[in-house]
Write a protein that holds these residues in place. Structure first.
Motif, PDB file in Angstrom:
ATOM      1  N   ARG A 119       2.526   6.002  -5.808  1.00  0.00           N
ATOM      2  CA  ARG A 119       2.053   6.111  -7.189  1.00  0.00           C
ATOM      3  C   ARG A 119       0.955   7.171  -7.303  1.00  0.00           C
ATOM      4  O   ARG A 119       0.947   7.980  -8.229  1.00  0.00           O
ATOM      5  N   ARG A 120      -0.001   7.167  -6.350  1.00  0.00           N
ATOM      6  CA  ARG A 120      -1.075   8.162  -6.382  1.00  0.00           C
ATOM      7  C   ARG A 120      -0.527   9.577  -6.230  1.00  0.00           C
ATOM      8  O   ARG A 120      -1.019  10.521  -6.843  1.00  0.00           O
ATOM      9  N   GLU A 121       0.508   9.709  -5.395  1.00  0.00           N
ATOM     10  CA  GLU A 121       1.059  11.032  -5.113  1.00  0.00           C
ATOM     11  C   GLU A 121       1.928  11.559  -6.244  1.00  0.00           C
ATOM     12  O   GLU A 121       1.884  12.743  -6.574  1.00  0.00           O
ATOM     13  N   LYS A 122       2.710  10.680  -6.868  1.00  0.00           N
ATOM     14  CA  LYS A 122       3.716  11.125  -7.838  1.00  0.00           C
ATOM     15  C   LYS A 122       3.466  10.654  -9.262  1.00  0.00           C
ATOM     16  O   LYS A 122       4.126  11.126 -10.196  1.00  0.00           O
ATOM     17  N   PRO A 134       0.814  -1.227   0.000  1.00  0.00           N
ATOM     18  CA  PRO A 134       0.000   0.000   0.000  1.00  0.00           C
ATOM     19  C   PRO A 134       0.845   1.274   0.000  1.00  0.00           C
ATOM     20  O   PRO A 134       0.413   2.290  -0.552  1.00  0.00           O
ATOM     21  N   GLU A 135       2.030   1.231   0.607  1.00  0.00           N
ATOM     22  CA  GLU A 135       2.897   2.409   0.588  1.00  0.00           C
ATOM     23  C   GLU A 135       3.380   2.697  -0.827  1.00  0.00           C
ATOM     24  O   GLU A 135       3.436   3.861  -1.246  1.00  0.00           O
ATOM     25  N   THR A 188       3.524  -3.366 -11.152  1.00  0.00           N
ATOM     26  CA  THR A 188       2.271  -3.903 -10.637  1.00  0.00           C
ATOM     27  C   THR A 188       2.459  -4.225  -9.160  1.00  0.00           C
ATOM     28  O   THR A 188       3.460  -4.836  -8.782  1.00  0.00           O
ATOM     29  N   THR A 189       1.520  -3.796  -8.338  1.00  0.00           N
ATOM     30  CA  THR A 189       1.567  -4.122  -6.908  1.00  0.00           C
ATOM     31  C   THR A 189       0.427  -5.086  -6.596  1.00  0.00           C
ATOM     32  O   THR A 189      -0.703  -4.897  -7.062  1.00  0.00           O
ATOM     33  N   VAL A 190       0.731  -6.117  -5.815  1.00  0.00           N
ATOM     34  CA  VAL A 190      -0.234  -7.191  -5.563  1.00  0.00           C
ATOM     35  C   VAL A 190      -0.209  -7.589  -4.098  1.00  0.00           C
ATOM     36  O   VAL A 190       0.863  -7.802  -3.525  1.00  0.00           O
ATOM     37  N   LEU A 191      -1.382  -7.684  -3.480  1.00  0.00           N
ATOM     38  CA  LEU A 191      -1.532  -8.381  -2.206  1.00  0.00           C
ATOM     39  C   LEU A 191      -1.952  -9.804  -2.562  1.00  0.00           C
ATOM     40  O   LEU A 191      -3.072 -10.041  -3.008  1.00  0.00           O
ATOM     41  N   SER A 192      -1.040 -10.740  -2.375  1.00  0.00           N
ATOM     42  CA  SER A 192      -1.154 -12.049  -3.019  1.00  0.00           C
ATOM     43  C   SER A 192      -2.269 -12.927  -2.461  1.00  0.00           C
ATOM     44  O   SER A 192      -2.943 -13.632  -3.212  1.00  0.00           O
TER      45      SER A 192
END
Length: 325
Positions: free
Chosen positions: A47-50, A41-42, A60-64
């Motif tokens: 990504r949302r900020e910058k 999440p960090e 790609t970020t994944v919570l597996s």
């Protein structure tokens, strides 16, 4: 290309490899290993900020394992990080298929397919251990130059904790963990940290490790020649179980205090390994000295493993450079 060995210059091979275009950072493959659960999440917040331009690669970020994360358990029905063999990934899904097997196939569709040219270039899967492992890079191949160079870079850049490399001598077809989906997969193992707990110091050096991987990719993709050299690795040789009561099969001893927290030490003949609950010391009897890792790992009690024994080896890796488009 040249590098020095024992003070003498030696000519090194230069290998060109495709630039890295796609990467995945995965956390929560084990739902009670919380550093990755919070690092992912960090990264999404950054990504949302910058914006996406903050990364040198499509990320790609994944919570597996979302169900296990919700329940703060290692897994729901079976260990997800043992579900990425070619056999399991190609098995038909039925109503009785365990959740983690289904999830493994979903992740393979998202990040793979494993063993194909369409697979994600690099997966960095984030794990915690209750053992005193510092930051350990785990990879399968002795000739995976991308992963070995990433380890070399992390070891040079991260000074807050020891950084070590552990290699699993397993054929690609039998590789069972999530990062094996990628062309170049690594697991970052950070500890010691209790299950179901997040520690700020462990979070910080894990995040530092992820940032360093991204920094290395930027350097590699720029076309700069990355010099080779020597790297030290620990090769898993075998596992050791706890002494057990012959009737109940429950452990009859704990890790000896002199061995506890001494991951990567050299275990020699006569050194204490276990202390029985009646007060007797069980010593290492093999002739060959080896290095124990994952000592007293909580998740390995169910697997019948007190620690793995590894052999330390020195590898020479070539210089590498990204191919120009």
């Amino acid at each position: 290309m040249y590098w020095k060995k024992n003070g003498a210059p030696c000519k090194m091979e230069l290998i060109t490899l495709p630039a890295l275009r796609r990467m995945a950072v995965c956390g929560g493959t084990h739902g009670n290993e919380l550093t990755g659960v919070f690092v992912v999440p960090e990264l999404e917040r950054q990504r949302r900020e910058k914006g996406d331009a903050v990364w040198p690669i499509s990320l790609t970020t994944v919570l597996s394992n979302p169900r296990a994360i919700k329940e703060c358990k290692r897994y729901v029905e079976m260990d997800l990080n043992r579900c990425f063999t070619s056999t399991i990934l190609s098995s038909p899904i039925t109503d009785s298929t365990p959740y983690e097997m289904q999830r493994a196939q979903e992740l393979n569709s998202l990040l793979g397919p494993k063993g194909t040219g369409d697979a994600t270039d690099i997966i960095c899967d984030l794990h915690n251990t209750t053992a005193n492992m510092g930051l350990t890079v785990i990879s399968y191949s002795h000739s995976n130059w991308i992963c070995l160079h990433i380890f070399k870079y992390l070891k040079a850049k991260i000074t807050t904790v020891p950084v070590r490399l552990m290699l699993l001598d397993i054929p690609d077809s039998d590789a069972y963990s999530l990062e094996s989906i990628a062309k170049y997969g690594i697991s970052l193992e950070a500890g010691p940290q209790p299950q179901g707990v997040v520690r700020a110091d462990v979070f910080n050096f894990m995040k530092e490790g992820v940032d360093a991987v991204l920094d290395w990719i930027k350097i590699f993709n720029s076309g700069k020649v990355i010099e080779g050299g020597e790297v030290e690795a620990y090769i898993v040789e075998k596992s050791v179980d706890y002494p057990r009561d012959p009737e109940t099969q429950r452990p009859s001893a704990a890790i000896h205090p002199q061995l506890q927290d001494q991951d990567f030490c050299l275990l020699k003949r006569g050194d204490p390994m276990f202390l029985t609950f009646s007060g007797e010391t069980v010593r290492y009897e093999a002739e060959e000295p080896l290095h124990p890792v994952f000592i007293n790992e909580a998740a390995y009690y169910e697997k019948g493993i007190a620690f793995h024994l590894t052999q330390k080896k020195l590898f020479t890796i070539p210089s590498i450079q990204a191919k120009k488009d």
